[in-house]
Write an enzyme that holds these catalytic residues in place. Structure first.
Site, PDB file in Angstrom:
ATOM      1  CB  THR A 108      -0.788   0.089   0.758  1.00 38.98           C
ATOM      2  OG1 THR A 108      -0.906  -0.295   1.986  1.00 38.98           O
ATOM      3  CG2 THR A 108       0.016  -0.724   0.557  1.00 38.98           C
TER       4      THR A 108
ATOM      5  CB  VAL B 163      -2.150   2.484   9.224  1.00 40.43           C
ATOM      6  CG1 VAL B 163      -1.407   3.325   8.336  1.00 40.43           C
ATOM      7  CG2 VAL B 163      -1.507   3.027  10.848  1.00 40.43           C
ATOM      8  CD  GLU B 164      -1.986  -0.285   4.258  1.00 38.57           C
ATOM      9  OE1 GLU B 164      -2.653   0.265   3.559  1.00 38.57           O
ATOM     10  OE2 GLU B 164      -0.799   0.044   4.318  1.00 38.57           O
ATOM     11  CB  SER B 165      -8.784  -0.799   5.851  1.00 40.65           C
ATOM     12  OG  SER B 165      -8.574  -2.070   6.656  1.00 40.65           O
TER      13      SER B 165
END
Length: 371
Positions: free
Chosen positions: A2, A149-151
């Site tokens: 990502t 953090v990502e989603s």
């Protein structure tokens, strides 16, 4: 992956009011204008699709041949992809001279909503997290930090059609980007990986949605990472990074293992400077790549203490800017990054991202343990 990087919705186009003269000129040029009542408003032009793009269709034929796929199916999927101007804009590099700010970046992720969501995720999926830590040696806190953090634990996985984003970036990557050719080649490879993935799993390539860069699911895996590192961790004989938290947990742990995670090794240590011997330029030259032995590190003026003095591997000096000091920003923050810190940056090539992931996971763990 990502990278980092966050999600944004497509820009809306607003139809403008057309004068009679504009209508006449557009009709002469062959542009169809749809009238909206009596106010002369026009509808936006139809989106550009890649069945009109010669290079995209040539790529489709070559991909089908190399991957032994049905050429008509590949052409149909790529040809149905729409060019997304919003994605092209989002991929533009930040303006030169933009000062990074670790304190502001950190505050985006170590905040009450994400901490409470992380606590709930950990409590709900404790068994899978503990099993992943046992089997892979990757701390539960790191997995939790990544997913937060990502989603935000699956709440925000992106609403762009993956087929559109990958095809747009494969064939219309912004030429102004300093690495445009290499990035376009990367996205052509990811498009190939995506079509191979969907063909193998029987999914509709035009149905899956993700980030503006084509990352998918809770862990925001690019198609190549899904193909290489995603695993069935819930035992149902299929891999699902969209609806199976167990598969998500196991896949993130597997990802870090493949990039060399060393169980028990800290990600970083505090560091102080000896002004008399400090050679900051030399210490920062390798960037985030661990290069220095602890002895060499100290000889360059970066002083370690406590457990760091017993470290046997390589170290990197990590600099995190806190805005422009000339405009009210604070001095940079520094830490000594280990090989495991470098492994975290393999998820997203950014020391800011890596430290945010680490500190979010640690903060959630403190809540879990009642600290």
């Amino acid at each position: 992956m990502t990278i980092l990087f966050r999600l944004s919705s497509p820009a809306r186009r607003v139809a403008s009011t057309a004068s009679a003269l504009l209508v006449a000129l557009c009709l002469q040029s062959g542009t169809a204008l749809a009238q909206n009542g009596d106010n002369g408003a026009t509808s936006p032009p139809p989106p550009f699709t890649y069945d009109q793009h010669e290079a995209a269709m040539a790529f489709a034929d070559d991909l089908a041949s190399r991957r032994n796929l049905d050429p008509a199916w590949v052409r149909q999927q790529i040809g149905a992809a729409q060019r997304l101007p919003a994605v092209i804009r989002l991929t533009q590099p930040a303006p030169t001279g933009t000062a990074k700010n670790w304190a502001a970046y950190r505050a985006r992720f170590i905040e009450p909503v994400r901490l409470q969501a992380g606590l709930q995720f950990w409590q709900t999926h404790r068994e899978a997290l503990e099993r992943a830590e046992r089997e892979f040696g990757v701390p539960a806190s790191l997995i939790v930090g990544v997913l937060g953090v990502e989603s935000l634990y699956g709440r925000y996985t992106g609403n762009f059609r993956v087929m559109d984003t990958l095809t747009t970036l494969a064939f219309d990557f912004p030429a102004s980007h300093p690495r445009a050719a290499a990035r376009a080649e990367f996205f052509r490879s990811e498009l190939e990986q995506y079509l191979s993935l969907t063909q193998r799993t029987g999914q509709d390539p035009l149905a899956l949605r993700g980030s503006y860069a084509g990352a998918m699911g809770w862990p925001q895996f690019m198609p190549s990472s899904w193909n290489k590192y995603a695993i069935d961790f819930d035992g149902d004989s299929r891999i699902d990074l969209i609806n199976s938290p167990a598969d998500v947990i196991g896949s993130v742990a597997n990802y870090f293992t493949h990039f060399g995670w060393q169980p028990g090794l800290p990600t970083h240590y505090p560091v102080a400077f000896d002004p008399a011997t400090l050679d900051l330029d030399a210490l920062l030259a390798p960037d985030i790549l661990p290069t220095f032995s602890p002895e060499h590190f100290s000889a360059q003026g970066a002083m370690l203490e406590g457990p760091a003095l017993q470290h046997n591997g390589k170290l990197a000096l990590i600099e995190l800017q806190n805005g422009d000091p000339a405009n009210g920003g604070a001095p940079p923050s520094y830490l000594a990054g280990t090989e495991n810190f470098y492994v975290v940056t393999r998820y997203n090539w950014s020391s800011y991202y890596a430290l945010a992931v680490i500190e979010l996971g640690q903060a959630v763990q403190a809540l879990v343990e009642g600290r």
